[in-house]
Write a protein that holds these residues in place. Structure first.
Motif, PDB file in Angstrom:
ATOM      1  N   PHE A  69       0.845  -1.192   0.000  1.00 45.21           N
ATOM      2  CA  PHE A  69       0.000   0.000   0.000  1.00 45.21           C
ATOM      3  C   PHE A  69       0.884   1.248   0.000  1.00 45.21           C
ATOM      4  O   PHE A  69       2.102   1.158   0.188  1.00 45.21           O
ATOM      5  CB  PHE A  69      -0.918  -0.023   1.219  1.00 45.21           C
ATOM      6  CG  PHE A  69      -1.924  -1.140   1.190  1.00 45.21           C
ATOM      7  CD1 PHE A  69      -3.148  -0.971   0.556  1.00 45.21           C
ATOM      8  CD2 PHE A  69      -1.644  -2.371   1.775  1.00 45.21           C
ATOM      9  CE1 PHE A  69      -4.074  -1.999   0.509  1.00 45.21           C
ATOM     10  CE2 PHE A  69      -2.561  -3.404   1.728  1.00 45.21           C
ATOM     11  CZ  PHE A  69      -3.780  -3.225   1.093  1.00 45.21           C
ATOM     12  N   PRO A  70       0.304   2.431  -0.179  1.00 48.01           N
ATOM     13  CA  PRO A  70       1.106   3.651  -0.118  1.00 48.01           C
ATOM     14  C   PRO A  70       1.830   3.789   1.220  1.00 48.01           C
ATOM     15  O   PRO A  70       1.388   3.264   2.248  1.00 48.01           O
ATOM     16  CB  PRO A  70       0.066   4.766  -0.299  1.00 48.01           C
ATOM     17  CG  PRO A  70      -1.032   4.127  -1.061  1.00 48.01           C
ATOM     18  CD  PRO A  70      -1.090   2.709  -0.553  1.00 48.01           C
ATOM     19  N   GLU A  89      -7.162  -3.570   7.936  1.00 44.09           N
ATOM     20  CA  GLU A  89      -7.792  -4.884   7.936  1.00 44.09           C
ATOM     21  C   GLU A  89      -7.147  -5.787   6.894  1.00 44.09           C
ATOM     22  O   GLU A  89      -6.879  -6.970   7.161  1.00 44.09           O
ATOM     23  CB  GLU A  89      -9.283  -4.737   7.662  1.00 44.09           C
ATOM     24  CG  GLU A  89     -10.037  -6.055   7.677  1.00 44.09           C
ATOM     25  CD  GLU A  89     -11.528  -5.869   7.501  1.00 44.09           C
ATOM     26  OE1 GLU A  89     -12.186  -6.804   7.016  1.00 44.09           O
ATOM     27  OE2 GLU A  89     -12.037  -4.785   7.848  1.00 44.09           O
ATOM     28  N   ALA A  90      -6.891  -5.244   5.704  1.00 46.94           N
ATOM     29  CA  ALA A  90      -6.258  -6.044   4.657  1.00 46.94           C
ATOM     30  C   ALA A  90      -4.856  -6.475   5.069  1.00 46.94           C
ATOM     31  O   ALA A  90      -4.458  -7.635   4.867  1.00 46.94           O
ATOM     32  CB  ALA A  90      -6.206  -5.246   3.354  1.00 46.94           C
ATOM     33  N   VAL A  91      -4.094  -5.562   5.659  1.00 51.38           N
ATOM     34  CA  VAL A  91      -2.743  -5.906   6.108  1.00 51.38           C
ATOM     35  C   VAL A  91      -2.808  -6.963   7.206  1.00 51.38           C
ATOM     36  O   VAL A  91      -2.046  -7.940   7.198  1.00 51.38           O
ATOM     37  CB  VAL A  91      -2.000  -4.643   6.589  1.00 51.38           C
ATOM     38  CG1 VAL A  91      -0.652  -5.030   7.202  1.00 51.38           C
ATOM     39  CG2 VAL A  91      -1.808  -3.664   5.442  1.00 51.38           C
ATOM     40  N   ARG A 336      -6.061  -5.716  -4.064  1.00 45.41           N
ATOM     41  CA  ARG A 336      -5.457  -4.979  -5.174  1.00 45.41           C
ATOM     42  C   ARG A 336      -6.250  -3.707  -5.472  1.00 45.41           C
ATOM     43  O   ARG A 336      -5.667  -2.648  -5.728  1.00 45.41           O
ATOM     44  CB  ARG A 336      -5.375  -5.877  -6.408  1.00 45.41           C
ATOM     45  CG  ARG A 336      -4.419  -7.048  -6.235  1.00 45.41           C
ATOM     46  CD  ARG A 336      -4.146  -7.762  -7.537  1.00 45.41           C
ATOM     47  NE  ARG A 336      -5.303  -8.497  -8.040  1.00 45.41           N
ATOM     48  CZ  ARG A 336      -5.608  -9.746  -7.706  1.00 45.41           C
ATOM     49  NH1 ARG A 336      -4.831 -10.409  -6.846  1.00 45.41           N
ATOM     50  NH2 ARG A 336      -6.664 -10.353  -8.228  1.00 45.41           N
ATOM     51  N   ALA A 337      -7.570  -3.822  -5.435  1.00 47.48           N
ATOM     52  CA  ALA A 337      -8.408  -2.642  -5.670  1.00 47.48           C
ATOM     53  C   ALA A 337      -8.225  -1.604  -4.563  1.00 47.48           C
ATOM     54  O   ALA A 337      -8.204  -0.391  -4.822  1.00 47.48           O
ATOM     55  CB  ALA A 337      -9.875  -3.061  -5.771  1.00 47.48           C
ATOM     56  N   ALA A 343      -3.879   4.640  -3.264  1.00 45.40           N
ATOM     57  CA  ALA A 343      -2.907   5.426  -4.023  1.00 45.40           C
ATOM     58  C   ALA A 343      -3.582   6.604  -4.716  1.00 45.40           C
ATOM     59  O   ALA A 343      -3.023   7.710  -4.771  1.00 45.40           O
ATOM     60  CB  ALA A 343      -2.206   4.537  -5.043  1.00 45.40           C
ATOM     61  N   GLU A 344      -4.802   6.403  -5.226  1.00 47.27           N
ATOM     62  CA  GLU A 344      -5.529   7.501  -5.864  1.00 47.27           C
ATOM     63  C   GLU A 344      -5.904   8.569  -4.856  1.00 47.27           C
ATOM     64  O   GLU A 344      -5.772   9.775  -5.122  1.00 47.27           O
ATOM     65  CB  GLU A 344      -6.790   6.953  -6.544  1.00 47.27           C
ATOM     66  CG  GLU A 344      -6.513   6.087  -7.759  1.00 47.27           C
ATOM     67  CD  GLU A 344      -7.744   5.356  -8.266  1.00 47.27           C
ATOM     68  OE1 GLU A 344      -7.617   4.628  -9.266  1.00 47.27           O
ATOM     69  OE2 GLU A 344      -8.827   5.512  -7.657  1.00 47.27           O
ATOM     70  N   GLN A 345      -6.367   8.146  -3.692  1.00 48.29           N
ATOM     71  CA  GLN A 345      -6.807   9.120  -2.701  1.00 48.29           C
ATOM     72  C   GLN A 345      -5.650   9.873  -2.059  1.00 48.29           C
ATOM     73  O   GLN A 345      -5.859  10.919  -1.436  1.00 48.29           O
ATOM     74  CB  GLN A 345      -7.646   8.425  -1.625  1.00 48.29           C
ATOM     75  CG  GLN A 345      -8.974   7.920  -2.137  1.00 48.29           C
ATOM     76  CD  GLN A 345     -10.000   7.741  -1.036  1.00 48.29           C
ATOM     77  OE1 GLN A 345      -9.856   8.270   0.063  1.00 48.29           O
ATOM     78  NE2 GLN A 345     -11.049   6.991  -1.324  1.00 48.29           N
TER      79      GLN A 345
END
Length: 971
Positions: A69-70, A89-91, A336-337, A343-345
């Protein structure tokens, strides 16, 4: 008859009962062994080995492939608590999934870093979230909640906050002391930790290497006085790596390791990270401390109990009940999404004169240039990339490869030796063990690749790409992309995919040779030795090593002539075959629009162990954007970096600027989507961007109030302010209301998208004391909310702000206080773009002047100071003040001397004098030499004062001032 389980195995019992049972079954040696980072198994009781510490700052780190992630500062730039919770949560899920395959992966994660980004030159700024305590704690709460999970008893992972406390310098980081006055301590540094701990998803903290007020953080009394008062469950304190030994070896704070270990354990450290996996050294010190009576078994049991509670919470003793035990979410489509969305935000649009967004459908040519245009940089705490997207990749995909021209902009050079040219042999085949080694527990132990032939000097020159990263630090890369690197055997090879490692082996410095026109020596920074050409290849030679080859520095003159040739290295002549700015200018001239991608490599010039020297963009990158702009005025500068830069000239000249932290695996895709207008940028700066180095205080100046640091107190005009970020749409703020309801402020406002595109907006709420009794922030963030609004849509936003957030630490009375009076509630799009203001009035009586007759004066409780620092009163507790220059002063405002005083007494150590001045009356209190800095004596002198007066103190000699008291006329 069913055999009953041992009580500690019985899930029907509360954790506390089970831990009591287990503790009494463990021998003293087994309990001591638990206090090391690598606690061994206890086979007779069926206990597994346990390890504290798994890096997970923005993804699972150091354990091979993972979703990246960023960077943390990029997550801070999203200003989106819910998004960051999802990232956590993903991490956490990926930690669990990798743990199921590799028991070296730990569930006690050392993340996040909540140190405040006070000074943008701090080398580890990439690891923090913000310069603001409220934003930092909000993002930290979100991330830790994701890591922890929402089960009432069992934790997905157990987050540990780093690094307690007031830690913002890598320079002398294990010996430097941060002088932190009480107001800064309570209002700033403690606040980021406090709010995150109180939210209930934090398992503990890691003390920092530095000292605070002269005392190492690993023996800080604040661990018990503050940290552990904030939580209703036990908190584990894990030492930083090697820090327990530093207490003796580098800090010299204690004479023996037994004393140091005992002091840190009694102060609250539970798990000792020292000597790697060899626990014998630390456990031996603990036993030694016990034998000397510096510890007792209760101290051991207290720490062991906390560690066991952590292990019970992670489900170790109840695998059948652990809801996270079978987590398999790893590199999923959702992850991935999420990485792409984060990254976009995180992208911040700094300036836009209408050039952006670009229209991919227009079929125009876009030049993508710059040293980071085709890079996807990682940092020390990144995982290994599974997916990779550079800006060039993203723009080719979004705009069509046929519409993209590319020029990196590196200088292309050849290096001439005495016998020919530096040349790189063919790489051959084979897996590179240096990069992407899966399952490496400690990247610092990864050795350089030695299976490739070293560089040689021959007839056929190799053209190398030279990048100057600033401060004279360069990398050299051969045509297929491999960086020149130095392995443990000392030979120089083209063997690295990217610069990296605990000690970077891919950085060099070209040093001009006096008396040799165009000649340079090549210094390898990692070893501090010069590159030499020998018969068996190019190498950095160890001192005293004889080289059999020719080409040595025969032209040395002066002092250099006395050094061995191999110590001086080979003299190379540098031939530039193409300047990077020329290639960039050609690409820019051939395009409709130019995107210059600049920034830093997170392993070079600013990282753990290394602070930055300047805010300036490296000179080579300055030349590139200037060349691009001269060739094509439609030039966008996209800065991808872990830190702010002083982009004053670029901001004045270019029509558009963006910034994003290194965005992880989806960085390029995210940038391209923002440039194309698929996403309206809504990232906001999490720290102030200053116009020049001259605007910065000293790196070791931690007094943000006295030196007017961060947006809270900075009185100048920043290049870009805290909270700044533009959009492709426009927003209005209206109908702001603020009312007090008990101990809360209820604040509401309406945000409306008045533009033509759907976009996010970050509504920011600040508070300001209108007529403060002491120096207060110019404004201070109280709340924030990221909103998504369709064109024409509005949303009513409600905030709840504790009244206590309006307050400050009152040094005169030693308490938190909210002064009566008017406070502005300000809503806006940044800390300087305030759109709406409401005023609330706090009632009550003013705190009044300092009651010096009743309370005396603590030396550190000053209002202002000049040329002093706070130091430790004793090794266990308390503060004192000492001078750092002769022209020093401490100012204590509004001291109430009542009907009058006739004498003053000071508690001080050292040798010298304390000069006290009140309303023109002066008392000089001599301080004869005491028996060391911790031997405080009380000395008195006469002085007359009455009423409410300011008091000034000057310290002479080596005096440490602890306390001042007064004798009234009635006594």
């Amino acid at each position: 008859m069913t055999e009953q389980p041992q009580p500690f195995r019985d899930p029907r019992l509360p954790f506390a009962r089970r831990i009591d049972d287990l503790l009494q079954r463990l021998t003293l040696d087994e309990r001591i062994a638990m206090l090391h980072q690598f606690a061994p198994a206890v086979d007779r009781l069926g206990l597994d080995a346990f390890r504290t510490g798994q890096e997970a700052l923005h993804g699972v780190a150091w354990m091979g492939p993972a979703t990246v992630f960023p960077q943390a500062v990029g997550l801070g730039a999203t200003w989106n608590d819910e998004l960051v919770r999802q990232v956590g949560e993903a991490v956490g899920n990926e930690v669990r999934a990798k743990r199921a395959e590799d028991d070296r992966v730990g569930l006690n994660v050392w993340a996040p870093t909540v140190n405040l980004l006070r000074n943008p030159l701090w080398g580890r700024g990439e690891e923090g979230y913000s310069e603001d305590a409220a934003l930092t704690s909000a993002i930290a709460v979100a991330y830790t909640r994701g890591l922890r999970g929402d089960h009432p008893h069992y934790w997905r992972t157990a987050p540990v906050l780093k690094h307690w406390l007031a830690h913002n310098n890598e320079t002398d980081r294990d010996t430097a002391s941060s002088s932190v006055r009480p107001r800064v301590l309570h209002e700033y540094d403690l606040k980021a930790f406090r709010d995150a701990v109180r939210a209930g998803a934090v398992a503990g903290v890691m003390p920092a290497y530095n000292l605070v007020n002269g005392r190492p953080n690993h023996v800080s009394p604040l661990l018990s006085q503050q940290l552990r008062s904030w939580a209703d469950r036990s908190l584990v304190v894990c030492s930083d790596a090697g820090a327990p030994s530093n207490l003796v070896d580098s800090e010299h704070y204690f004479d023996t390791h037994e004393e140091a270990t005992a002091a840190s354990l009694r102060a609250g450290v539970d798990s000792f990270t020292d000597h790697g996996q060899d626990s014998a050294v630390m456990t031996g010190r603990i036993r030694g401390a016990l034998e000397r009576g510096l510890l007792d078994e209760h101290d051991i049991d207290t720490a062991a109990r906390r560690l066991l509670e952590l292990r019970f919470s992670l489900g170790e003793f109840d695998p059948g009940l652990d809801p996270y035990a079978n987590t398999a979410d790893f590199d999923t489509a959702d992850h991935r999404a999420l990485a792409q969305e984060a990254a976009e935000q995180a992208v911040v649009l700094l300036k836009n004169d209408g050039l952006l967004p670009l229209d991919p459908a227009a079929g125009k040519t876009v030049a993508v240039v710059g040293l980071l245009a085709d890079a996807c940089k990682l940092d020390w705490y990144s995982g290994t990339l599974i997916h990779r997207s550079t800006p060039l990749d993203g723009l080719r995909e979004r705009f069509g490869a046929e519409h993209i021209v590319f020029a990196e902009g590196a200088d292309l050079v050849r290096l001439k030796c005495a016998d020919g040219w530096l040349q790189v042999p063919a790489a051959g085949t084979g897996q590179d063990p240096v990069r992407g080694a899966e399952g490496a527990l400690d990247p610092a132990l990864i050795a350089g690749r030695t299976d490739l032939p070293p560089l040689t000097c021959g007839d056929t020159p190799s053209e190398l790409a030279l990048v100057d990263w600033g401060n004279g630090v360069i990398t050299l890369r051969e045509p297929d992309g491999r960086y020149l690197s130095v392995a443990e055997d000392g030979y120089v090879r083209a063997s690295a995919d990217e610069p990296g490692g605990w000690i970077v082996q891919e950085t060099f410095r070209l040093e001009a040779v006096e008396g040799h026109a165009g000649g340079h020596r090549l210094l390898h920074i990692g070893t501090g030795r010069y590159v030499s050409v020998a018969a068996d290849g190019v190498k950095v030679a160890a001192p005293g090593e004889e080289l059999s080859g020719s080409g040595e520095a025969a032209s040395a003159t002066g002092a250099e002539a006395s050094k061995p040739a191999n110590a001086l290295g080979t003299v190379f002549e540098t031939e530039v075959t193409e300047r990077g700015e020329n290639a960039v200018a050609r690409a820019a001239a051939a395009a409709d629009t130019v995107i210059v991608v600049a920034g830093n490599d997170p392993h070079i010039n600013g990282r753990e162990t290394e602070d930055r020297a300047t805010l300036d963009l490296p000179a080579q990158q300055e030349r590139l954007w200037r060349a691009a702009h001269a060739a094509n005025p439609r030039t966008v500068l996209a800065v991808t970096s872990a830190y702010p830069y002083a982009l004053t000239d670029a901001a004045a000249a270019l029509p558009a600027l963006l910034w994003t932290a290194h965005g992880g695996q989806a960085a390029g895709t995210a940038l391209a989507r923002v440039l194309a207008g698929d996403v309206s940028p809504a990232g906001r700066l999490p720290q102030t961007w200053y116009a020049s180095d001259a605007e910065l205080p000293g790196l070791l100046d931690y007094d943000i109030i006295g030196s007017r640091q961060t947006y809270l107190y900075y009185e100048g005009t920043p290049l870009y302010p805290f909270g700044h970020g533009l959009s492709y749409s426009d927003f209005t703020y209206s109908s702001l209301t603020a009312e007090r309801e008990g101990e809360l402020l209820r604040v509401s406002l309406t945000v409306t998208n008045t533009g033509a595109v759907a976009a996010d907006e970050v509504a920011q709420l600040y508070v300001r004391a209108v007529a403060p009794s002491v120096v207060r922030p110019l404004r201070q963030l109280a709340a924030h909310r990221r909103l998504h609004l369709a064109p024409g849509a509005g949303e009513r936003v409600d905030f709840t702000v504790p009244v206590a957030e309006l307050g400050h630490w009152d040094v005169a009375h030693g308490r938190w206080t909210v002064d009566p009076g008017a406070y502005e509630i300000q809503a806006g799009a940044s800390s300087t773009d305030i759109r709406s203001v409401a005023v609330v009035t706090m009632g009550g009586e003013p705190a009044g002047p300092r009651p010096v007759l009743a309370r005396g004066l603590e030396g550190a409780d000053y209002d202002e100071q000049l040329a002093t620092e706070i130091t430790d009163r004793t090794k266990a507790d308390g503060d004192a003040v000492t001078a750092v220059a002769e022209n020093n002063e401490l100012l204590y405002r509004r001291c109430d001397f009542g009907a009058g005083v006739r004498g003053v007494a000071v508690s001080a150590s050292g040798e010298g004098a304390v000069r006290i001045t009140v309303d023109g009356a002066t008392a000089l209190v001599p301080v004869p030499a005491t028996d060391g800095p911790y031997d405080y004596r009380t000395r008195a002198a006469g002085i007359s004062a009455s009423g409410v007066r300011d008091l000034r103190v000057t310290l002479e000699g080596t005096v440490r001032l602890a306390r001042i008291t007064f004798t009234g006329d009635s006594e």
